[in-house]
Design a protein around this motif. Structure first.
Motif, PDB file in Angstrom:
ATOM      1  N   CYS A 121      17.253  21.484  14.778  1.00 12.54           N
ATOM      2  CA  CYS A 121      16.626  23.147  15.633  1.00 12.54           C
ATOM      3  C   CYS A 121      15.187  22.884  15.045  1.00 12.54           C
ATOM      4  N   GLU A 122      15.074  23.654  13.900  1.00 11.13           N
ATOM      5  CA  GLU A 122      13.968  23.809  13.062  1.00 11.13           C
ATOM      6  C   GLU A 122      12.715  22.527  13.702  1.00 11.13           C
ATOM      7  N   GLU A 123      13.501  21.656  13.084  1.00 12.53           N
ATOM      8  CA  GLU A 123      12.066  20.271  13.211  1.00 12.53           C
ATOM      9  C   GLU A 123      11.138  20.929  14.648  1.00 12.53           C
ATOM     10  N   PHE A 124      11.424  21.353  15.878  1.00 14.87           N
ATOM     11  CA  PHE A 124      10.861  21.427  17.269  1.00 14.87           C
ATOM     12  C   PHE A 124       9.781  21.871  17.367  1.00 14.87           C
ATOM     13  N   PHE A 125       9.899  22.987  16.100  1.00 16.33           N
ATOM     14  CA  PHE A 125       8.772  23.874  16.250  1.00 16.33           C
ATOM     15  C   PHE A 125       7.484  24.145  15.685  1.00 16.33           C
ATOM     16  N   LYS A 126       6.668  24.580  15.310  1.00 16.19           N
ATOM     17  CA  LYS A 126       5.369  24.780  14.411  1.00 16.19           C
ATOM     18  C   LYS A 126       4.936  26.393  14.792  1.00 16.19           C
ATOM     19  N   TYR A 127       4.377  27.009  14.086  1.00 15.68           N
ATOM     20  CA  TYR A 127       4.137  27.878  13.838  1.00 15.68           C
ATOM     21  C   TYR A 127       2.269  28.511  13.294  1.00 15.68           C
ATOM     22  N   THR A 128       1.234  28.539  14.471  1.00 13.98           N
ATOM     23  CA  THR A 128      -0.060  29.092  13.758  1.00 13.98           C
ATOM     24  C   THR A 128       0.114  30.524  12.281  1.00 13.98           C
ATOM     25  N   PRO A 168       1.496  38.268   3.591  1.00 17.78           N
ATOM     26  CA  PRO A 168       1.440  38.459   2.646  1.00 17.78           C
ATOM     27  C   PRO A 168       1.170  36.521   2.175  1.00 17.78           C
ATOM     28  N   ILE A 169       1.913  36.134   2.786  1.00 17.25           N
ATOM     29  CA  ILE A 169       2.021  34.550   2.098  1.00 17.25           C
ATOM     30  C   ILE A 169       0.384  33.854   2.496  1.00 17.25           C
ATOM     31  N   LEU A 170      -0.467  34.071   3.513  1.00 11.71           N
ATOM     32  CA  LEU A 170      -1.807  33.585   3.952  1.00 11.71           C
ATOM     33  C   LEU A 170      -2.653  34.491   2.825  1.00 11.71           C
ATOM     34  N   GLU A 171      -2.229  35.821   2.853  1.00  9.40           N
ATOM     35  CA  GLU A 171      -3.099  35.880   1.331  1.00  9.40           C
ATOM     36  C   GLU A 171      -2.851  35.640  -0.344  1.00  9.40           C
ATOM     37  N   ILE A 172      -1.714  34.192  -0.556  1.00  6.11           N
ATOM     38  CA  ILE A 172      -1.779  34.282  -1.669  1.00  6.11           C
ATOM     39  C   ILE A 172      -1.639  32.850  -1.581  1.00  6.11           C
ATOM     40  N   ILE A 173      -1.399  32.181  -0.047  1.00  2.00           N
ATOM     41  CA  ILE A 173      -1.309  30.601  -0.141  1.00  2.00           C
ATOM     42  C   ILE A 173      -2.056  29.504  -0.800  1.00  2.00           C
ATOM     43  N   ASN A 174      -3.029  30.264  -1.259  1.00  2.00           N
ATOM     44  CA  ASN A 174      -4.367  29.421  -1.368  1.00  2.00           C
ATOM     45  C   ASN A 174      -4.384  29.695  -2.922  1.00  2.00           C
ATOM     46  N   THR A 175      -3.338  30.646  -3.670  1.00  2.00           N
ATOM     47  CA  THR A 175      -4.064  30.829  -5.523  1.00  2.00           C
ATOM     48  C   THR A 175      -2.817  30.183  -6.234  1.00  2.00           C
ATOM     49  N   ILE A 176      -1.304  29.796  -5.484  1.00  2.00           N
ATOM     50  CA  ILE A 176      -0.359  30.032  -5.756  1.00  2.00           C
ATOM     51  C   ILE A 176       0.349  28.886  -6.394  1.00  2.00           C
ATOM     52  N   THR A 177       0.814  28.315  -7.611  1.00  2.00           N
ATOM     53  CA  THR A 177       1.132  27.155  -7.723  1.00  2.00           C
ATOM     54  C   THR A 177       1.731  25.702  -7.036  1.00  2.00           C
ATOM     55  N   GLU A 178       2.339  24.623  -7.082  1.00  2.00           N
ATOM     56  CA  GLU A 178       3.039  24.182  -6.787  1.00  2.00           C
ATOM     57  C   GLU A 178       4.218  24.167  -6.826  1.00  2.00           C
ATOM     58  N   LEU A 184       9.023  29.686  -3.160  1.00  6.08           N
ATOM     59  CA  LEU A 184       9.071  30.810  -2.425  1.00  6.08           C
ATOM     60  C   LEU A 184       9.557  30.125  -0.892  1.00  6.08           C
ATOM     61  N   ILE A 185       9.985  28.862  -0.582  1.00  7.21           N
ATOM     62  CA  ILE A 185      10.786  27.876   0.104  1.00  7.21           C
ATOM     63  C   ILE A 185      11.510  28.514  -0.322  1.00  7.21           C
ATOM     64  N   ILE A 186      12.467  27.597  -1.243  1.00  9.04           N
ATOM     65  CA  ILE A 186      13.828  28.486  -1.621  1.00  9.04           C
ATOM     66  C   ILE A 186      14.336  29.671  -1.479  1.00  9.04           C
ATOM     67  N   ALA A 203       9.519  31.183  10.344  1.00 16.02           N
ATOM     68  CA  ALA A 203       7.947  30.794  10.079  1.00 16.02           C
ATOM     69  C   ALA A 203       7.106  30.210   8.563  1.00 16.02           C
ATOM     70  N   ILE A 204       7.864  32.038   8.317  1.00 18.04           N
ATOM     71  CA  ILE A 204       7.282  31.726   6.428  1.00 18.04           C
ATOM     72  C   ILE A 204       7.251  30.686   5.912  1.00 18.04           C
ATOM     73  N   ILE A 205       8.618  29.434   6.170  1.00 19.40           N
ATOM     74  CA  ILE A 205       9.076  28.417   5.116  1.00 19.40           C
ATOM     75  C   ILE A 205       7.847  27.597   5.964  1.00 19.40           C
ATOM     76  N   TYR A 206       7.618  27.883   7.500  1.00 17.11           N
ATOM     77  CA  TYR A 206       6.984  26.304   7.736  1.00 17.11           C
ATOM     78  C   TYR A 206       5.191  26.632   7.130  1.00 17.11           C
ATOM     79  N   LEU A 207       5.015  27.276   7.166  1.00 14.11           N
ATOM     80  CA  LEU A 207       3.539  27.622   7.154  1.00 14.11           C
ATOM     81  C   LEU A 207       3.561  27.099   5.452  1.00 14.11           C
ATOM     82  N   LEU A 208       4.723  27.550   4.477  1.00 15.80           N
ATOM     83  CA  LEU A 208       5.152  27.178   2.585  1.00 15.80           C
ATOM     84  C   LEU A 208       4.498  25.521   3.148  1.00 15.80           C
ATOM     85  N   LYS A 209       5.652  25.092   3.967  1.00 13.16           N
ATOM     86  CA  LYS A 209       6.266  23.527   3.431  1.00 13.16           C
ATOM     87  C   LYS A 209       4.480  22.787   4.640  1.00 13.16           C
ATOM     88  N   ASN A 210       3.518  23.661   5.250  1.00 12.80           N
ATOM     89  CA  ASN A 210       2.387  22.742   5.690  1.00 12.80           C
ATOM     90  C   ASN A 210       0.862  23.455   5.228  1.00 12.80           C
TER      91      ASN A 210
END
Length: 210
Positions: A121-128, A168-178, A184-186, A203-210
């Motif tokens: 079911c998670e495959e059918f939704f995305k978040y902005t 909180p994720i948006l604030e760090i997303i461009n500063t963290i390592t792979e 974080l995803i795990i 929604a948080i996991i989607y953002l981290l993955k995409n």
């Protein structure tokens, strides 16, 4: 929407249903404590204490037992544990719009409902970034769009709550390592030591993955 892996129903619920005889039959009308409490607790635990539809944090006091396929016309599934979920909005605040199980009410369509007990079911939704939930472009797009609409998943209240959870994720997303991103995803994919998922973890996991 977070996938819910259904567990075995509580033993007390099974025993209660097996008490059926010529003079008495278990029904939704006589379904009460302690069996109903045991079922509600079990649903909360298997969902990691988040709403089956929107992903908000829920407790017993602010949630209700929801039937994926509604009690009417699916009367044969009323006491089927695999058809039961825990949904938020047990009682609506003044002027609060309906959403999730309260808005869904008696609606159900096999072809147009994306169910949280479907493993993919998670495959059918995305978040902005601003908290919207949208349908992804695949064979289930119409079903996902219909589900969002029928459950009220994009009302302002839920969008605002999702956006706040994503900040909180948006604030760090461009500063963290792979490696940190994968950790974080795990972490957000698992419950904490109390058995709780993070609110809006899907929604948080989607953002981290995409």
């Amino acid at each position: 929407m977070k996938y819910i892996k259904k567990s075995e129903e509580p033993e007390s619920f099974t025993v209660w249903k097996n008490l059926a005889n010529e003079d008495w039959q278990p029904s939704w009308d006589n379904f009460s404590k302690p069996q109903k409490t045991d079922v509600h607790d079990s649903l909360l635990q298997e969902q990691g204490f988040i709403c089956c539809y929107c992903g908000r944090r829920i407790t017993k006091d602010i949630s209700h037992i929801e039937h994926l396929k509604p009690r009417y016309p699916y009367t044969e599934l009323v006491l089927e544990y695999t058809n039961m979920l825990a949904s938020c909005q047990r009682e609506r605040e003044r002027k609060e719009p309906l959403h999730c199980g309260s808005k869904k009410d008696h609606w159900y369509n096999e072809d147009l409902m994306v169910s949280p007990i479907n493993a993919n079911c998670e495959e059918f939704f995305k978040y902005t970034d601003d908290g919207q939930i949208l349908a992804t472009d695949n064979s289930k797009k119409l079903a996902a769009e219909t589900t969002i609409d029928k459950l009220g998943l994009n009302i302002d209240k839920l969008k605002d709550l999702r956006a706040k959870a994503l900040e909180p994720i948006l604030e760090i997303i461009n500063t963290i390592t792979e490696g940190e991103r994968q950790d974080l995803i795990i972490g957000f994919s698992e419950t904490d030591y109390k058995g709780y998922y993070e609110e809006f973890c899907d929604a948080i996991i989607y953002l981290l993955k995409n």
